[in-house]
Design a protein around this motif. Structure first.
Motif, PDB file in Angstrom:
ATOM      1  N   PRO A 266       0.829  -1.216   0.000  1.00  0.00           N
ATOM      2  CA  PRO A 266       0.000   0.000   0.000  1.00  0.00           C
ATOM      3  C   PRO A 266       0.860   1.262   0.000  1.00  0.00           C
ATOM      4  CG  PRO A 266      -0.803  -1.575   1.618  1.00  0.00           C
ATOM      5  CD  PRO A 266       0.514  -2.100   1.142  1.00  0.00           C
ATOM      6  N   HIS A 267       0.293   2.338  -0.514  1.00  0.00           N
ATOM      7  CA  HIS A 267       0.995   3.631  -0.555  1.00  0.00           C
ATOM      8  C   HIS A 267       0.324   4.612   0.396  1.00  0.00           C
ATOM      9  CE1 HIS A 267       3.223   7.052  -1.966  1.00  0.00           C
ATOM     10  NE2 HIS A 267       2.120   7.685  -2.371  1.00  0.00           N
ATOM     11  N   ARG A 268       1.157   5.290   1.183  1.00  0.00           N
ATOM     12  CA  ARG A 268       0.670   6.312   2.114  1.00  0.00           C
ATOM     13  C   ARG A 268       1.003   7.684   1.517  1.00  0.00           C
ATOM     14  NH1 ARG A 268      -0.518   5.112   7.089  1.00  0.00           N
ATOM     15  NH2 ARG A 268       0.374   7.067   7.842  1.00  0.00           N
ATOM     16  N   PRO A 269       0.022   8.382   0.920  1.00  0.00           N
ATOM     17  CA  PRO A 269       0.328   9.612   0.188  1.00  0.00           C
ATOM     18  C   PRO A 269       0.496  10.853   1.055  1.00  0.00           C
ATOM     19  CG  PRO A 269      -1.997   9.091  -0.022  1.00  0.00           C
ATOM     20  CD  PRO A 269      -1.376   7.955   0.716  1.00  0.00           C
ATOM     21  N   VAL A 270       0.087  10.802   2.332  1.00  0.00           N
ATOM     22  CA  VAL A 270       0.192  11.976   3.195  1.00  0.00           C
ATOM     23  C   VAL A 270       1.556  11.971   3.883  1.00  0.00           C
ATOM     24  CG1 VAL A 270      -0.754  13.238   5.158  1.00  0.00           C
ATOM     25  CG2 VAL A 270      -2.287  12.046   3.574  1.00  0.00           C
ATOM     26  N   LYS A 271       2.351  13.000   3.589  1.00  0.00           N
ATOM     27  CA  LYS A 271       3.632  13.153   4.251  1.00  0.00           C
ATOM     28  C   LYS A 271       3.449  13.909   5.565  1.00  0.00           C
ATOM     29  CE  LYS A 271       6.463  13.227   0.054  1.00  0.00           C
ATOM     30  NZ  LYS A 271       7.451  14.023  -0.733  1.00  0.00           N
ATOM     31  N   LEU A 272       4.255  13.546   6.536  1.00  0.00           N
ATOM     32  CA  LEU A 272       4.167  14.240   7.812  1.00  0.00           C
ATOM     33  C   LEU A 272       4.484  15.726   7.649  1.00  0.00           C
ATOM     34  CD1 LEU A 272       3.801  14.359  10.842  1.00  0.00           C
ATOM     35  CD2 LEU A 272       6.187  13.595  11.107  1.00  0.00           C
ATOM     36  N   PHE A 273       5.446  16.038   6.786  1.00  0.00           N
ATOM     37  CA  PHE A 273       5.818  17.443   6.645  1.00  0.00           C
ATOM     38  C   PHE A 273       4.666  18.266   6.057  1.00  0.00           C
ATOM     39  CE2 PHE A 273       7.839  21.107   4.575  1.00  0.00           C
ATOM     40  CZ  PHE A 273       8.462  21.659   5.685  1.00  0.00           C
ATOM     41  N   SER A 274       3.864  17.698   5.170  1.00  0.00           N
ATOM     42  CA  SER A 274       2.705  18.425   4.648  1.00  0.00           C
ATOM     43  C   SER A 274       1.688  18.667   5.753  1.00  0.00           C
ATOM     44  CB  SER A 274       2.050  17.643   3.501  1.00  0.00           C
ATOM     45  OG  SER A 274       1.385  16.481   3.971  1.00  0.00           O
ATOM     46  N   TYR A 275       1.596  17.722   6.669  1.00  0.00           N
ATOM     47  CA  TYR A 275       0.701  17.871   7.820  1.00  0.00           C
ATOM     48  C   TYR A 275       1.199  19.003   8.722  1.00  0.00           C
ATOM     49  CZ  TYR A 275      -2.545  16.147  11.418  1.00  0.00           C
ATOM     50  OH  TYR A 275      -3.566  16.026  12.321  1.00  0.00           O
ATOM     51  N   VAL A 276       2.512  19.041   8.953  1.00  0.00           N
ATOM     52  CA  VAL A 276       3.111  20.099   9.771  1.00  0.00           C
ATOM     53  C   VAL A 276       2.935  21.457   9.094  1.00  0.00           C
ATOM     54  CG1 VAL A 276       5.294  21.007  10.670  1.00  0.00           C
ATOM     55  CG2 VAL A 276       4.781  18.559  10.847  1.00  0.00           C
ATOM     56  N   LEU A 277       3.136  21.489   7.798  1.00  0.00           N
ATOM     57  CA  LEU A 277       3.025  22.732   7.048  1.00  0.00           C
ATOM     58  C   LEU A 277       1.611  23.303   7.128  1.00  0.00           C
ATOM     59  CD1 LEU A 277       4.500  24.728   5.233  1.00  0.00           C
ATOM     60  CD2 LEU A 277       3.920  23.295   3.276  1.00  0.00           C
ATOM     61  N   GLY A 278       0.625  22.426   7.182  1.00  0.00           N
ATOM     62  CA  GLY A 278      -0.746  22.895   7.329  1.00  0.00           C
ATOM     63  C   GLY A 278      -0.997  23.554   8.672  1.00  0.00           C
ATOM     64  N   LYS A 279      -0.235  23.153   9.673  1.00  0.00           N
ATOM     65  CA  LYS A 279      -0.377  23.739  11.009  1.00  0.00           C
ATOM     66  C   LYS A 279       0.491  24.986  11.185  1.00  0.00           C
ATOM     67  CE  LYS A 279      -2.984  20.305  12.541  1.00  0.00           C
ATOM     68  NZ  LYS A 279      -4.400  20.490  12.966  1.00  0.00           N
TER      69      LYS A 279
END
Length: 422
Positions: free
Chosen positions: A360-373
């Motif tokens: 499976p592929h996990r398309p959400v990167k942690l850094f994109s999550y951080v950048l949103g915050k």
């Protein structure tokens, strides 16, 4: 006026239509050619007559059209509102207007003045006209079964407050908006409480806010349009059963820009579209049961930003190529299906050679999550630190949604994604 035989009506086409320095309109059906002002020619014409207007500049204020009539411009005569008034106001059925230039309408914060307004008219057609520096280009209110086709509508944008929309529809039903060019307005094409309508083949670009804007409009479709370099992109809001197919969303850049916004929209289809070089390809806020299939996302900042209140959507068979981030979300939970998409950042394998990855592929990167915050963290985008935290989250997810995966990602690009309408 006594009607003449058909051959007499045909002979009237040979009459000179008017002079630039002293232009006139001419009735060619229902009697011999009669030179009049446009207003007078319309007044004396019988329902169903054709009025031909010769080349020239006409400044007659607001002309009311209250009968079925076919108004034809020869060599693109110019109708000038002199900055004071609306130009044509249509309140009759089956009116056709083609071949005119409309310019310099009045401006008001109270009244929406337009080059052409259709109010409660049915089966009207506006074709092959040009609109230059009009507050609203074409305004349809409570219109039914009308066509707006082949027009060029160009405004002079200043700001959203004193700019109107290129093509504006309010409380309409069964409207066809086809092959128009719209630029320099607040919204290029606007629909509110408008149903069963089709927006097809239009080029809407460099408008201050949206290239296309839906509000409370159901059972509509837009197909094969181009929306490029608009202020914030295209918005579909508080609507349901919308078909979006074969469109091109491109070069919509800015801190609050996106190719396409879904805001409280349900039960629609987004198929075979291209999202290229947008800050955000799709921003989904309260999107429910949307089928997002066979689309091509390339070179966007974020291909998709799906809020946690967007649920039961299907995102399948799309291509994600060259985006800074393929996907981000503001939620730790996933209520959507991701399947058979091609992700160019996928690092898995296909041992059984069925064309889909075995991992499976996990398309959400942690850094994109951080950048949103924390938006200021963008300065670390290409840093070693960003790569480390993305790798760590991929190995052992702690913050990003655990169940947001494409269980069977495509190994090769889907040829049909974004190409069926080409």
């Amino acid at each position: 006026m006594k009607r003449l035989p058909v051959f007499c009506s045909i002979l009237t086409t040979l009459i000179i239509l008017g002079r630039t320095e002293n232009p006139y309109a001419e009735i060619i059906e229902g009697g011999p050619g009669i030179n009049r002002s446009i207003r007078e020619a319309i007044r004396i014409a019988a329902p169903g007559d054709t009025v031909r207007v010769g080349k020239g500049v006409y400044s007659e204020g607001n002309i009311q059209i209250q009968k079925k009539i076919h108004l034809v411009g020869i060599d693109m005569p110019v109708l000038d509102g002199n900055g004071r008034s609306e130009i044509f106001t249509i309140t009759a059925d089956s009116v056709t207007i083609e071949g005119f230039v409309f310019t310099n309408t009045g401006f008001s914060y109270i009244v929406d003045m337009a080059g052409i307004r259709i109010e409660q008219g049915k089966y009207c057609r506006i074709r092959n006209c040009r609109f230059n520096d009009t507050y609203f280009g074409i305004y349809l209110k409570s219109a039914r079964h009308c066509t707006v086709e082949g027009n060029i509508i160009r405004g002079k944008p200043q700001n959203e407050v004193n700019s109107g929309n290129g093509i504006h529809m309010y409380d309409c039903d069964d409207i066809l908006v086809k092959d128009n060019e719209v630029t320099g307005h607040r919204d290029g094409i606007y629909l509110e409480f408008t149903k069963n309508s089709t927006i097809s083949g239009n080029n809407s670009y460099q408008n201050l806010r949206y290239g296309l804007h839906f509000m409370f409009s159901d059972h509509d479709e837009y197909i094969g349009n181009t929306f490029r370099r608009n202020g914030t992109g295209v918005a579909v809001m508080f609507s349901k059963n919308i078909i979006m197919k074969g469109n091109n969303f491109a070069d919509n850049w800015g801190p609050a820009a996106y190719g396409l916004l879904f805001k409280e929209i349900s039960d629609g289809e987004l198929i075979d579209n291209k999202f290229h070089r947008n800050t955000v390809g799709i921003l989904a806020d309260g999107a429910l049961r949307i089928r997002i299939r066979y689309n091509n996302f390339s070179e966007n900042g974020w291909a998709m930003n799906i809020f946690g209140n967007s649920m039961n959507n299907e995102i399948s068979n799309n291509n994600f190529i060259g985006n800074t981030f393929d996907l981000t979300t503001n939620s730790g939970r996933n209520n959507n299906l991701f399947l058979h998409n091609y992700w160019d950042q996928y690092t898995g394998y296909d041992l059984d050679r069925d064309g889909f990855g075995d991992v499976p592929h996990r398309p959400v990167k942690l850094f994109s999550y951080v950048l949103g915050k924390v938006s200021a963290s963008i300065i670390l985008l290409r840093s070693f630190f960003a790569g480390v935290i993305d790798f760590a989250e991929k190995v052992s997810p702690m913050i990003t949604p655990v169940d947001l995966t494409d269980q069977s990602p495509g190994i090769q690009k889907n040829y049909y994604a974004g190409n069926q309408g080409s």
